[in-house]
Design a protein around this motif. Sequence first.
Motif, PDB file in Angstrom:
ATOM      1  N   THR A  91     -38.797  13.211 -25.837  1.00 41.59           N
ATOM      2  CA  THR A  91     -37.465  13.444 -25.352  1.00 41.59           C
ATOM      3  C   THR A  91     -37.551  13.467 -23.852  1.00 41.59           C
ATOM      4  O   THR A  91     -38.593  13.618 -23.288  1.00 41.59           O
ATOM      5  N   ALA A  92     -36.296  13.076 -23.256  1.00 42.53           N
ATOM      6  CA  ALA A  92     -36.199  12.843 -21.730  1.00 42.53           C
ATOM      7  C   ALA A  92     -35.852  13.986 -20.892  1.00 42.53           C
ATOM      8  O   ALA A  92     -35.714  13.754 -19.922  1.00 42.53           O
ATOM      9  N   LYS A  99     -42.355  24.992 -26.684  1.00 40.54           N
ATOM     10  CA  LYS A  99     -43.427  23.689 -26.990  1.00 40.54           C
ATOM     11  C   LYS A  99     -43.940  23.287 -25.620  1.00 40.54           C
ATOM     12  O   LYS A  99     -43.216  23.044 -24.521  1.00 40.54           O
ATOM     13  N   GLU A 100     -45.315  23.143 -25.703  1.00 43.09           N
ATOM     14  CA  GLU A 100     -45.820  22.440 -24.565  1.00 43.09           C
ATOM     15  C   GLU A 100     -45.295  20.960 -24.362  1.00 43.09           C
ATOM     16  O   GLU A 100     -44.955  20.256 -25.066  1.00 43.09           O
ATOM     17  N   VAL A 101     -45.210  20.567 -23.176  1.00 44.05           N
ATOM     18  CA  VAL A 101     -44.637  19.230 -22.822  1.00 44.05           C
ATOM     19  C   VAL A 101     -45.912  18.244 -22.241  1.00 44.05           C
ATOM     20  O   VAL A 101     -46.555  18.699 -21.194  1.00 44.05           O
ATOM     21  N   ARG A 102     -46.186  17.153 -22.895  1.00 44.23           N
ATOM     22  CA  ARG A 102     -47.392  16.402 -22.328  1.00 44.23           C
ATOM     23  C   ARG A 102     -46.762  14.999 -21.775  1.00 44.23           C
ATOM     24  O   ARG A 102     -45.780  14.514 -22.342  1.00 44.23           O
ATOM     25  N   ALA A 103     -47.612  14.469 -20.933  1.00 48.47           N
ATOM     26  CA  ALA A 103     -47.470  13.266 -20.595  1.00 48.47           C
ATOM     27  C   ALA A 103     -47.999  12.150 -21.809  1.00 48.47           C
ATOM     28  O   ALA A 103     -48.704  12.607 -22.576  1.00 48.47           O
ATOM     29  N   PRO A 104     -47.546  10.983 -21.576  1.00 46.83           N
ATOM     30  CA  PRO A 104     -47.949   9.892 -22.789  1.00 46.83           C
ATOM     31  C   PRO A 104     -49.612   9.884 -22.806  1.00 46.83           C
ATOM     32  O   PRO A 104     -50.117   9.849 -23.702  1.00 46.83           O
ATOM     33  N   VAL A 105     -50.250   9.873 -21.639  1.00 46.09           N
ATOM     34  CA  VAL A 105     -51.724   9.577 -21.973  1.00 46.09           C
ATOM     35  C   VAL A 105     -52.380  10.999 -22.397  1.00 46.09           C
ATOM     36  O   VAL A 105     -53.197  10.763 -23.047  1.00 46.09           O
ATOM     37  N   THR A 106     -51.999  12.042 -21.911  1.00 48.56           N
ATOM     38  CA  THR A 106     -52.357  13.391 -22.786  1.00 48.56           C
ATOM     39  C   THR A 106     -52.019  13.516 -24.072  1.00 48.56           C
ATOM     40  O   THR A 106     -52.908  13.407 -24.914  1.00 48.56           O
ATOM     41  N   ILE A 143     -44.049  18.302 -27.245  1.00 45.93           N
ATOM     42  CA  ILE A 143     -42.919  17.466 -26.606  1.00 45.93           C
ATOM     43  C   ILE A 143     -43.964  16.305 -25.806  1.00 45.93           C
ATOM     44  O   ILE A 143     -45.037  16.802 -25.054  1.00 45.93           O
ATOM     45  N   THR A 145     -43.004  13.147 -22.886  1.00 52.06           N
ATOM     46  CA  THR A 145     -42.015  12.720 -22.119  1.00 52.06           C
ATOM     47  C   THR A 145     -42.695  11.691 -21.119  1.00 52.06           C
ATOM     48  O   THR A 145     -43.801  11.908 -21.077  1.00 52.06           O
ATOM     49  N   PHE A 146     -41.904  10.822 -20.677  1.00 48.59           N
ATOM     50  CA  PHE A 146     -42.316   9.536 -19.942  1.00 48.59           C
ATOM     51  C   PHE A 146     -42.096   9.889 -18.119  1.00 48.59           C
ATOM     52  O   PHE A 146     -40.933  10.538 -18.075  1.00 48.59           O
ATOM     53  N   PRO A 147     -42.799   9.359 -17.488  1.00 53.75           N
ATOM     54  CA  PRO A 147     -42.753   9.629 -16.172  1.00 53.75           C
ATOM     55  C   PRO A 147     -41.680   8.450 -15.582  1.00 53.75           C
ATOM     56  O   PRO A 147     -42.264   7.206 -15.440  1.00 53.75           O
TER      57      PRO A 147
ATOM     58  N   TYR B 166     -44.541   0.503 -15.682  1.00 54.60           N
ATOM     59  CA  TYR B 166     -45.139   1.900 -15.863  1.00 54.60           C
ATOM     60  C   TYR B 166     -46.375   2.331 -15.513  1.00 54.60           C
ATOM     61  O   TYR B 166     -46.620   3.168 -14.837  1.00 54.60           O
ATOM     62  N   ALA B 177     -51.435  13.094 -15.987  1.00 55.56           N
ATOM     63  CA  ALA B 177     -50.859  14.121 -17.217  1.00 55.56           C
ATOM     64  C   ALA B 177     -49.731  14.949 -16.525  1.00 55.56           C
ATOM     65  O   ALA B 177     -49.440  15.831 -17.393  1.00 55.56           O
ATOM     66  N   ALA B 178     -49.273  14.851 -15.326  1.00 54.38           N
ATOM     67  CA  ALA B 178     -48.207  15.552 -14.839  1.00 54.38           C
ATOM     68  C   ALA B 178     -46.963  15.080 -15.598  1.00 54.38           C
ATOM     69  O   ALA B 178     -46.916  13.956 -15.928  1.00 54.38           O
ATOM     70  N   THR B 179     -45.844  15.823 -15.973  1.00 51.99           N
ATOM     71  CA  THR B 179     -44.729  15.778 -16.683  1.00 51.99           C
ATOM     72  C   THR B 179     -43.439  15.944 -15.674  1.00 51.99           C
ATOM     73  O   THR B 179     -43.590  16.963 -14.957  1.00 51.99           O
ATOM     74  N   PHE B 181     -40.820  17.676 -16.236  1.00 53.46           N
ATOM     75  CA  PHE B 181     -40.384  18.922 -16.561  1.00 53.46           C
ATOM     76  C   PHE B 181     -41.580  19.611 -17.631  1.00 53.46           C
ATOM     77  O   PHE B 181     -42.268  18.711 -18.119  1.00 53.46           O
ATOM     78  N   ALA B 183     -42.785  23.140 -20.084  1.00 50.14           N
ATOM     79  CA  ALA B 183     -42.618  24.061 -20.990  1.00 50.14           C
ATOM     80  C   ALA B 183     -42.320  25.064 -20.263  1.00 50.14           C
ATOM     81  O   ALA B 183     -42.803  25.382 -18.972  1.00 50.14           O
ATOM     82  N   GLN B 186     -46.597  29.225 -20.036  1.00 49.03           N
ATOM     83  CA  GLN B 186     -47.382  29.211 -21.669  1.00 49.03           C
ATOM     84  C   GLN B 186     -48.502  30.139 -21.226  1.00 49.03           C
ATOM     85  O   GLN B 186     -49.431  30.128 -22.031  1.00 49.03           O
TER      86      GLN B 186
END
Lengths: 280, 280
Positions: A91-92, A99-106, A143, A145-147, B166, B177-179, B181, B183, B186
């Motif tokens: 989701t953008a 819910k935890e929000v993660r970067a794509p690498v994570t 979740i 989301t993309f930088p 990207y 690993a930063a996003t 936004f 959650a 936590q």
Amino acid sequence: MAGTNSERELLTEGPAIILVEPQLGENIGMVARAMANFGLSELRLVNPRDGWPSEKAQAAAAKADHVIEATMVFDTLEEAVADLNFVYATTARQRDGFKEVRAPVTAAATLRQRFNAGERTGILFGRERWGLTNEEVALADEIVTFPVNPAFASLNIAQAVLLMSYEWMKSGMDDIAATPFQAVDQRPATKEQLFGFFEQIEEALDSRHYFHPPTKVPKMIDNLRAVLSRPGFTEPEISVLRGVISSLDGFQRRWPKGRKPKTDEAGHDGGNEGGDKGDA
Amino acid sequence: MAGTNSERELLTEGPAIILVEPQLGENIGMVARAMANFGLSELRLVNPRDGWPSEKAQAAAAKADHVIEATMVFDTLEEAVADLNFVYATTARQRDGFKEVRAPVTAAATLRQRFNAGERTGILFGRERWGLTNEEVALADEIVTFPVNPAFASLNIAQAVLLMSYEWMKSGMDDIAATPFQAVDQRPATKEQLFGFFEQIEEALDSRHYFHPPTKVPKMIDNLRAVLSRPGFTEPEISVLRGVISSLDGFQRRWPKGRKPKTDEAGHDGGNEGGDKGDA
């Protein structure tokens, strides 16, 4: 499998890609292609607007036939994820909830770890226009989301799948700086080879009185050697350069040493052409 | 600038993207969009087949107008890179020659370092059908290539630009690993809050003779507390769960303690609905 090169390894493992109510067949096809590029193969569609199979999807998949042919269609998202152990929702935008929000690498590292542990995983992607509903996001574990550029944040669905597939591929590499092919050996030549080159070029320059005035000669030699040392030339590169110097030297001097440049001084193509011209 | 959200930062810096003889306007537009998504803005075209400007490119750019409007067109690749200090060539296949081959992460780190040092940089992308010629690759400093499925290796031009853009964006982040936004907080609740929850649930269960037979009680309590400890519930989550337990407890027991569940035991919406039903 169809559309693939049987001589090369076809990667077909990893998380399922789940598209929720995709609208355009072209996008589904581009998703399949992006998946195939990075070794994913399990595509699931929830209630695709224009039905399935789709000729437009097939055309846009650019021969990712093994993905298109294995695509599964479900009526509901619940059914589409029923057999999975762990699911990401893409989701953008910020969502309420826990819910935890993660970067794509994570997220990719987590998916790889769970894959290695034998879990079945998936990644949800929403509709082209407005993504996933809060209820759909709630069915996922975390979740991703993309930088993106804050002022230009909307990724299309195939781009989002491409980035996650790419990160999945990277998560399986021992070294993300590794490349599928390499340059020729880039090891610098030995100092003996480098000093031989110094000797050649300095002899050629000296015969033309380049080193002048005498008080500056040591500094001039230092500078020249510094320029020629910094690049760390490889042995084949030094062969090319020796051929170049031989050629320039030979053309001007018409073999003052009484001989043509030897072929073994010019290890690369073109290296001794000038010498032959000089002789003509 | 046009087509952008003035309230959010518009990133427009970084390497130039140089497309050599692109054929389809749609692809140029998708390239512009991918660039805008990840904060790049300088697009250069060498001899585009269908001329420039292009309505198809504009349409496919999805409002990346600031990229499309600033696009520069050149007759030759030499002119297109003339003002740059360092240039990567993208290629999917091994080339003869002496150039270093880099992975996208490595190339992006190098581009970022050179950008920070004030250098002007660029990345070359070849034609849709067959990429860059050897002569064009020879004009670049280094090669960048993508880690792809060996049996399904062809990326389209917009995908390749997307991945490099990207990686460029990520190379500027302090923490990949930063996003954008996060959650809600936590942080696990304090142990006092967790133990209060244990007390509530154990009291409710005990009143129903759940802990049986007596010899197994300590082990049953250990197991229950382990299940409830492992998730690391946050304070709001414990509020939700306490509301759920209050509701179940109240519905079955009809307020054996002589009172309804207090609202402050049910911090989340819906937490005390069951209690009200139990009272009806």
